[in-house]
Design a protein around this motif. Structure first.
Motif, mmCIF file in Angstrom:
data_model
loop_
_atom_site.group_PDB
_atom_site.id
_atom_site.type_symbol
_atom_site.label_atom_id
_atom_site.label_comp_id
_atom_site.label_asym_id
_atom_site.label_seq_id
_atom_site.Cartn_x
_atom_site.Cartn_y
_atom_site.Cartn_z
ATOM 1 N N ARG A 73 38.999 43.095 32.922
ATOM 2 C CA ARG A 73 40.275 42.927 33.479
ATOM 3 C C ARG A 73 39.847 43.042 35.073
ATOM 4 N NH1 ARG A 73 44.700 40.259 31.843
ATOM 5 N NH2 ARG A 73 44.278 40.061 29.669
ATOM 6 N N TRP A 74 38.796 44.639 35.762
ATOM 7 C CA TRP A 74 38.736 44.925 36.960
ATOM 8 C C TRP A 74 37.458 43.548 37.324
ATOM 9 C CZ3 TRP A 74 42.564 47.141 38.937
ATOM 10 C CH2 TRP A 74 43.542 47.661 38.671
ATOM 11 N N ILE A 75 38.045 43.210 38.530
ATOM 12 C CA ILE A 75 36.994 42.097 38.884
ATOM 13 C C ILE A 75 36.046 43.106 40.378
ATOM 14 C CG2 ILE A 75 36.421 40.052 39.622
ATOM 15 C CD1 ILE A 75 38.038 39.754 38.218
ATOM 16 N N VAL A 76 35.043 43.038 40.422
ATOM 17 C CA VAL A 76 34.541 43.507 42.103
ATOM 18 C C VAL A 76 34.217 41.601 42.862
ATOM 19 C CG1 VAL A 76 32.569 44.999 43.297
ATOM 20 C CG2 VAL A 76 33.480 46.014 41.173
ATOM 21 N N VAL A 77 34.680 41.890 43.835
ATOM 22 C CA VAL A 77 34.935 40.570 44.395
ATOM 23 C C VAL A 77 33.671 40.801 45.607
ATOM 24 C CG1 VAL A 77 36.453 38.747 43.443
ATOM 25 C CG2 VAL A 77 37.020 40.649 45.292
ATOM 26 N N ARG A 78 33.365 40.232 46.325
ATOM 27 C CA ARG A 78 32.897 39.461 47.969
ATOM 28 C C ARG A 78 34.139 38.187 48.509
ATOM 29 N NH1 ARG A 78 28.172 37.801 46.871
ATOM 30 N NH2 ARG A 78 27.947 35.774 47.645
ATOM 31 N N LEU A 79 34.540 39.504 49.892
ATOM 32 C CA LEU A 79 35.226 38.879 49.839
ATOM 33 C C LEU A 79 34.388 37.798 51.550
ATOM 34 C CD1 LEU A 79 38.026 40.549 50.607
ATOM 35 C CD2 LEU A 79 37.791 38.925 49.371
ATOM 36 N N SER A 80 34.433 36.593 51.600
ATOM 37 C CA SER A 80 34.179 35.420 52.356
ATOM 38 C C SER A 80 34.787 35.364 53.579
ATOM 39 C CB SER A 80 33.420 34.717 51.975
ATOM 40 O OG SER A 80 34.849 33.958 51.326
ATOM 41 N N SER A 81 34.325 34.722 54.646
ATOM 42 C CA SER A 81 35.364 34.665 55.774
ATOM 43 C C SER A 81 36.411 33.636 55.729
ATOM 44 C CB SER A 81 34.084 34.299 57.444
ATOM 45 O OG SER A 81 33.746 32.896 56.999
ATOM 46 N N ASN A 82 36.444 32.423 54.298
ATOM 47 C CA ASN A 82 36.750 31.489 54.813
ATOM 48 C C ASN A 82 38.426 31.781 53.896
ATOM 49 O OD1 ASN A 82 35.205 31.033 52.582
ATOM 50 N ND2 ASN A 82 34.965 29.391 53.255
ATOM 51 N N LEU A 83 38.479 32.848 53.777
ATOM 52 C CA LEU A 83 39.708 33.689 53.032
ATOM 53 C C LEU A 83 39.136 33.030 51.470
ATOM 54 C CD1 LEU A 83 42.801 33.217 54.722
ATOM 55 C CD2 LEU A 83 41.780 34.466 54.546
ATOM 56 N N GLN A 84 38.545 33.627 50.687
ATOM 57 C CA GLN A 84 37.124 32.638 49.400
ATOM 58 C C GLN A 84 37.174 33.758 49.011
ATOM 59 O OE1 GLN A 84 35.743 29.089 49.238
ATOM 60 N NE2 GLN A 84 37.222 28.076 49.421
ATOM 61 N N HIS A 85 37.033 34.449 47.597
ATOM 62 C CA HIS A 85 36.303 35.447 46.674
ATOM 63 C C HIS A 85 34.991 35.573 45.790
ATOM 64 C CE1 HIS A 85 39.144 34.969 44.377
ATOM 65 N NE2 HIS A 85 38.868 35.521 43.994
ATOM 66 N N VAL A 86 34.452 35.476 45.477
ATOM 67 C CA VAL A 86 32.657 35.372 44.433
ATOM 68 C C VAL A 86 33.453 36.653 43.932
ATOM 69 C CG1 VAL A 86 30.888 34.480 44.135
ATOM 70 C CG2 VAL A 86 31.785 34.137 46.674
ATOM 71 N N ASP A 87 33.497 36.582 42.742
ATOM 72 C CA ASP A 87 33.408 37.184 41.367
ATOM 73 C C ASP A 87 31.406 38.168 41.220
ATOM 74 O OD1 ASP A 87 36.034 36.074 41.479
ATOM 75 O OD2 ASP A 87 35.860 35.931 39.267
ATOM 76 N N VAL A 88 31.499 38.930 41.631
ATOM 77 C CA VAL A 88 29.977 39.984 41.054
ATOM 78 C C VAL A 88 29.780 40.070 39.946
ATOM 79 C CG1 VAL A 88 28.925 41.055 42.232
ATOM 80 C CG2 VAL A 88 30.183 40.281 44.001
ATOM 81 N N ALA A 89 31.269 41.294 39.409
ATOM 82 C CA ALA A 89 31.012 41.477 38.256
ATOM 83 C C ALA A 89 32.619 42.023 38.062
ATOM 84 C CB ALA A 89 29.878 43.185 37.974
ATOM 85 N N ARG A 90 32.114 42.483 36.360
ATOM 86 C CA ARG A 90 34.350 42.633 35.754
ATOM 87 C C ARG A 90 33.757 43.811 34.592
ATOM 88 N NH1 ARG A 90 36.914 38.300 35.368
ATOM 89 N NH2 ARG A 90 38.143 39.037 33.778
ATOM 90 N N PHE A 91 34.518 44.106 34.721
ATOM 91 C CA PHE A 91 34.592 45.746 34.165
ATOM 92 C C PHE A 91 35.925 46.189 33.783
ATOM 93 C CE2 PHE A 91 31.905 46.098 37.930
ATOM 94 C CZ PHE A 91 30.990 46.978 37.340
ATOM 95 N N LEU A 92 36.171 46.908 32.723
ATOM 96 C CA LEU A 92 37.234 47.513 31.614
ATOM 97 C C LEU A 92 37.889 48.619 32.308
ATOM 98 C CD1 LEU A 92 38.511 47.541 29.086
ATOM 99 C CD2 LEU A 92 36.765 49.263 28.528
ATOM 100 N N LYS A 93 37.115 49.454 33.110
ATOM 101 C CA LYS A 93 38.271 50.292 33.779
ATOM 102 C C LYS A 93 37.908 50.875 35.458
ATOM 103 C CE LYS A 93 36.221 53.797 29.939
ATOM 104 N NZ LYS A 93 35.955 55.080 29.947
ATOM 105 N N TYR A 94 38.318 50.773 36.203
ATOM 106 C CA TYR A 94 39.254 50.909 37.486
ATOM 107 C C TYR A 94 38.268 51.758 37.639
ATOM 108 C CZ TYR A 94 40.581 51.302 42.658
ATOM 109 O OH TYR A 94 40.392 51.062 43.716
ATOM 110 N N ALA A 95 37.989 52.816 37.121
ATOM 111 C CA ALA A 95 36.636 53.526 38.098
ATOM 112 C C ALA A 95 35.543 53.324 38.022
ATOM 113 C CB ALA A 95 36.258 54.703 37.384
ATOM 114 N N ASP A 96 34.939 52.316 37.044
ATOM 115 C CA ASP A 96 33.261 51.551 36.868
ATOM 116 C C ASP A 96 33.325 50.626 38.069
ATOM 117 O OD1 ASP A 96 32.583 53.603 34.450
ATOM 118 O OD2 ASP A 96 33.264 51.634 33.419
#
Length: 74
Positions: free
Chosen positions: A9-32
């Motif tokens: 459920r935890w997703i690392v996203v890359r934010l862009s200047s036009n208020l959109q995001h791209v999913d980079v990776a998904r993780f089980l734990k927040y710490a990861d």
């Protein structure tokens, strides 16, 4: 949503200047997810990475009508 995405459920996203995001990776734990975000920031400090929680979509068919049979009757 696939079973794997429901677990991670935890997703690392890359934010862009036009208020959109791209999913980079998904993780089980927040710490990861936090550790991965720190690595991405060191590799590319010009981009902005954030962590989001994916609450998912509520599927009424599977959430409310789940079978309760466990091999015996109550």
């Amino acid at each position: 949503m696939t079973y794997g995405n429901r677990l991670r459920r935890w997703i690392v996203v890359r934010l862009s200047s036009n208020l959109q995001h791209v999913d980079v990776a998904r993780f089980l734990k927040y710490a990861d997810a936090e550790g991965y975000r720190q690595i991405l920031r060191r590799i590319d400090p010009t981009r902005r990475y954030e962590i989001m929680f994916d609450a998912g979509e509520q599927d009424t068919e599977t959430d409310y009508y789940r079978p309760c049979y466990r091999g015996y009757y109550y």
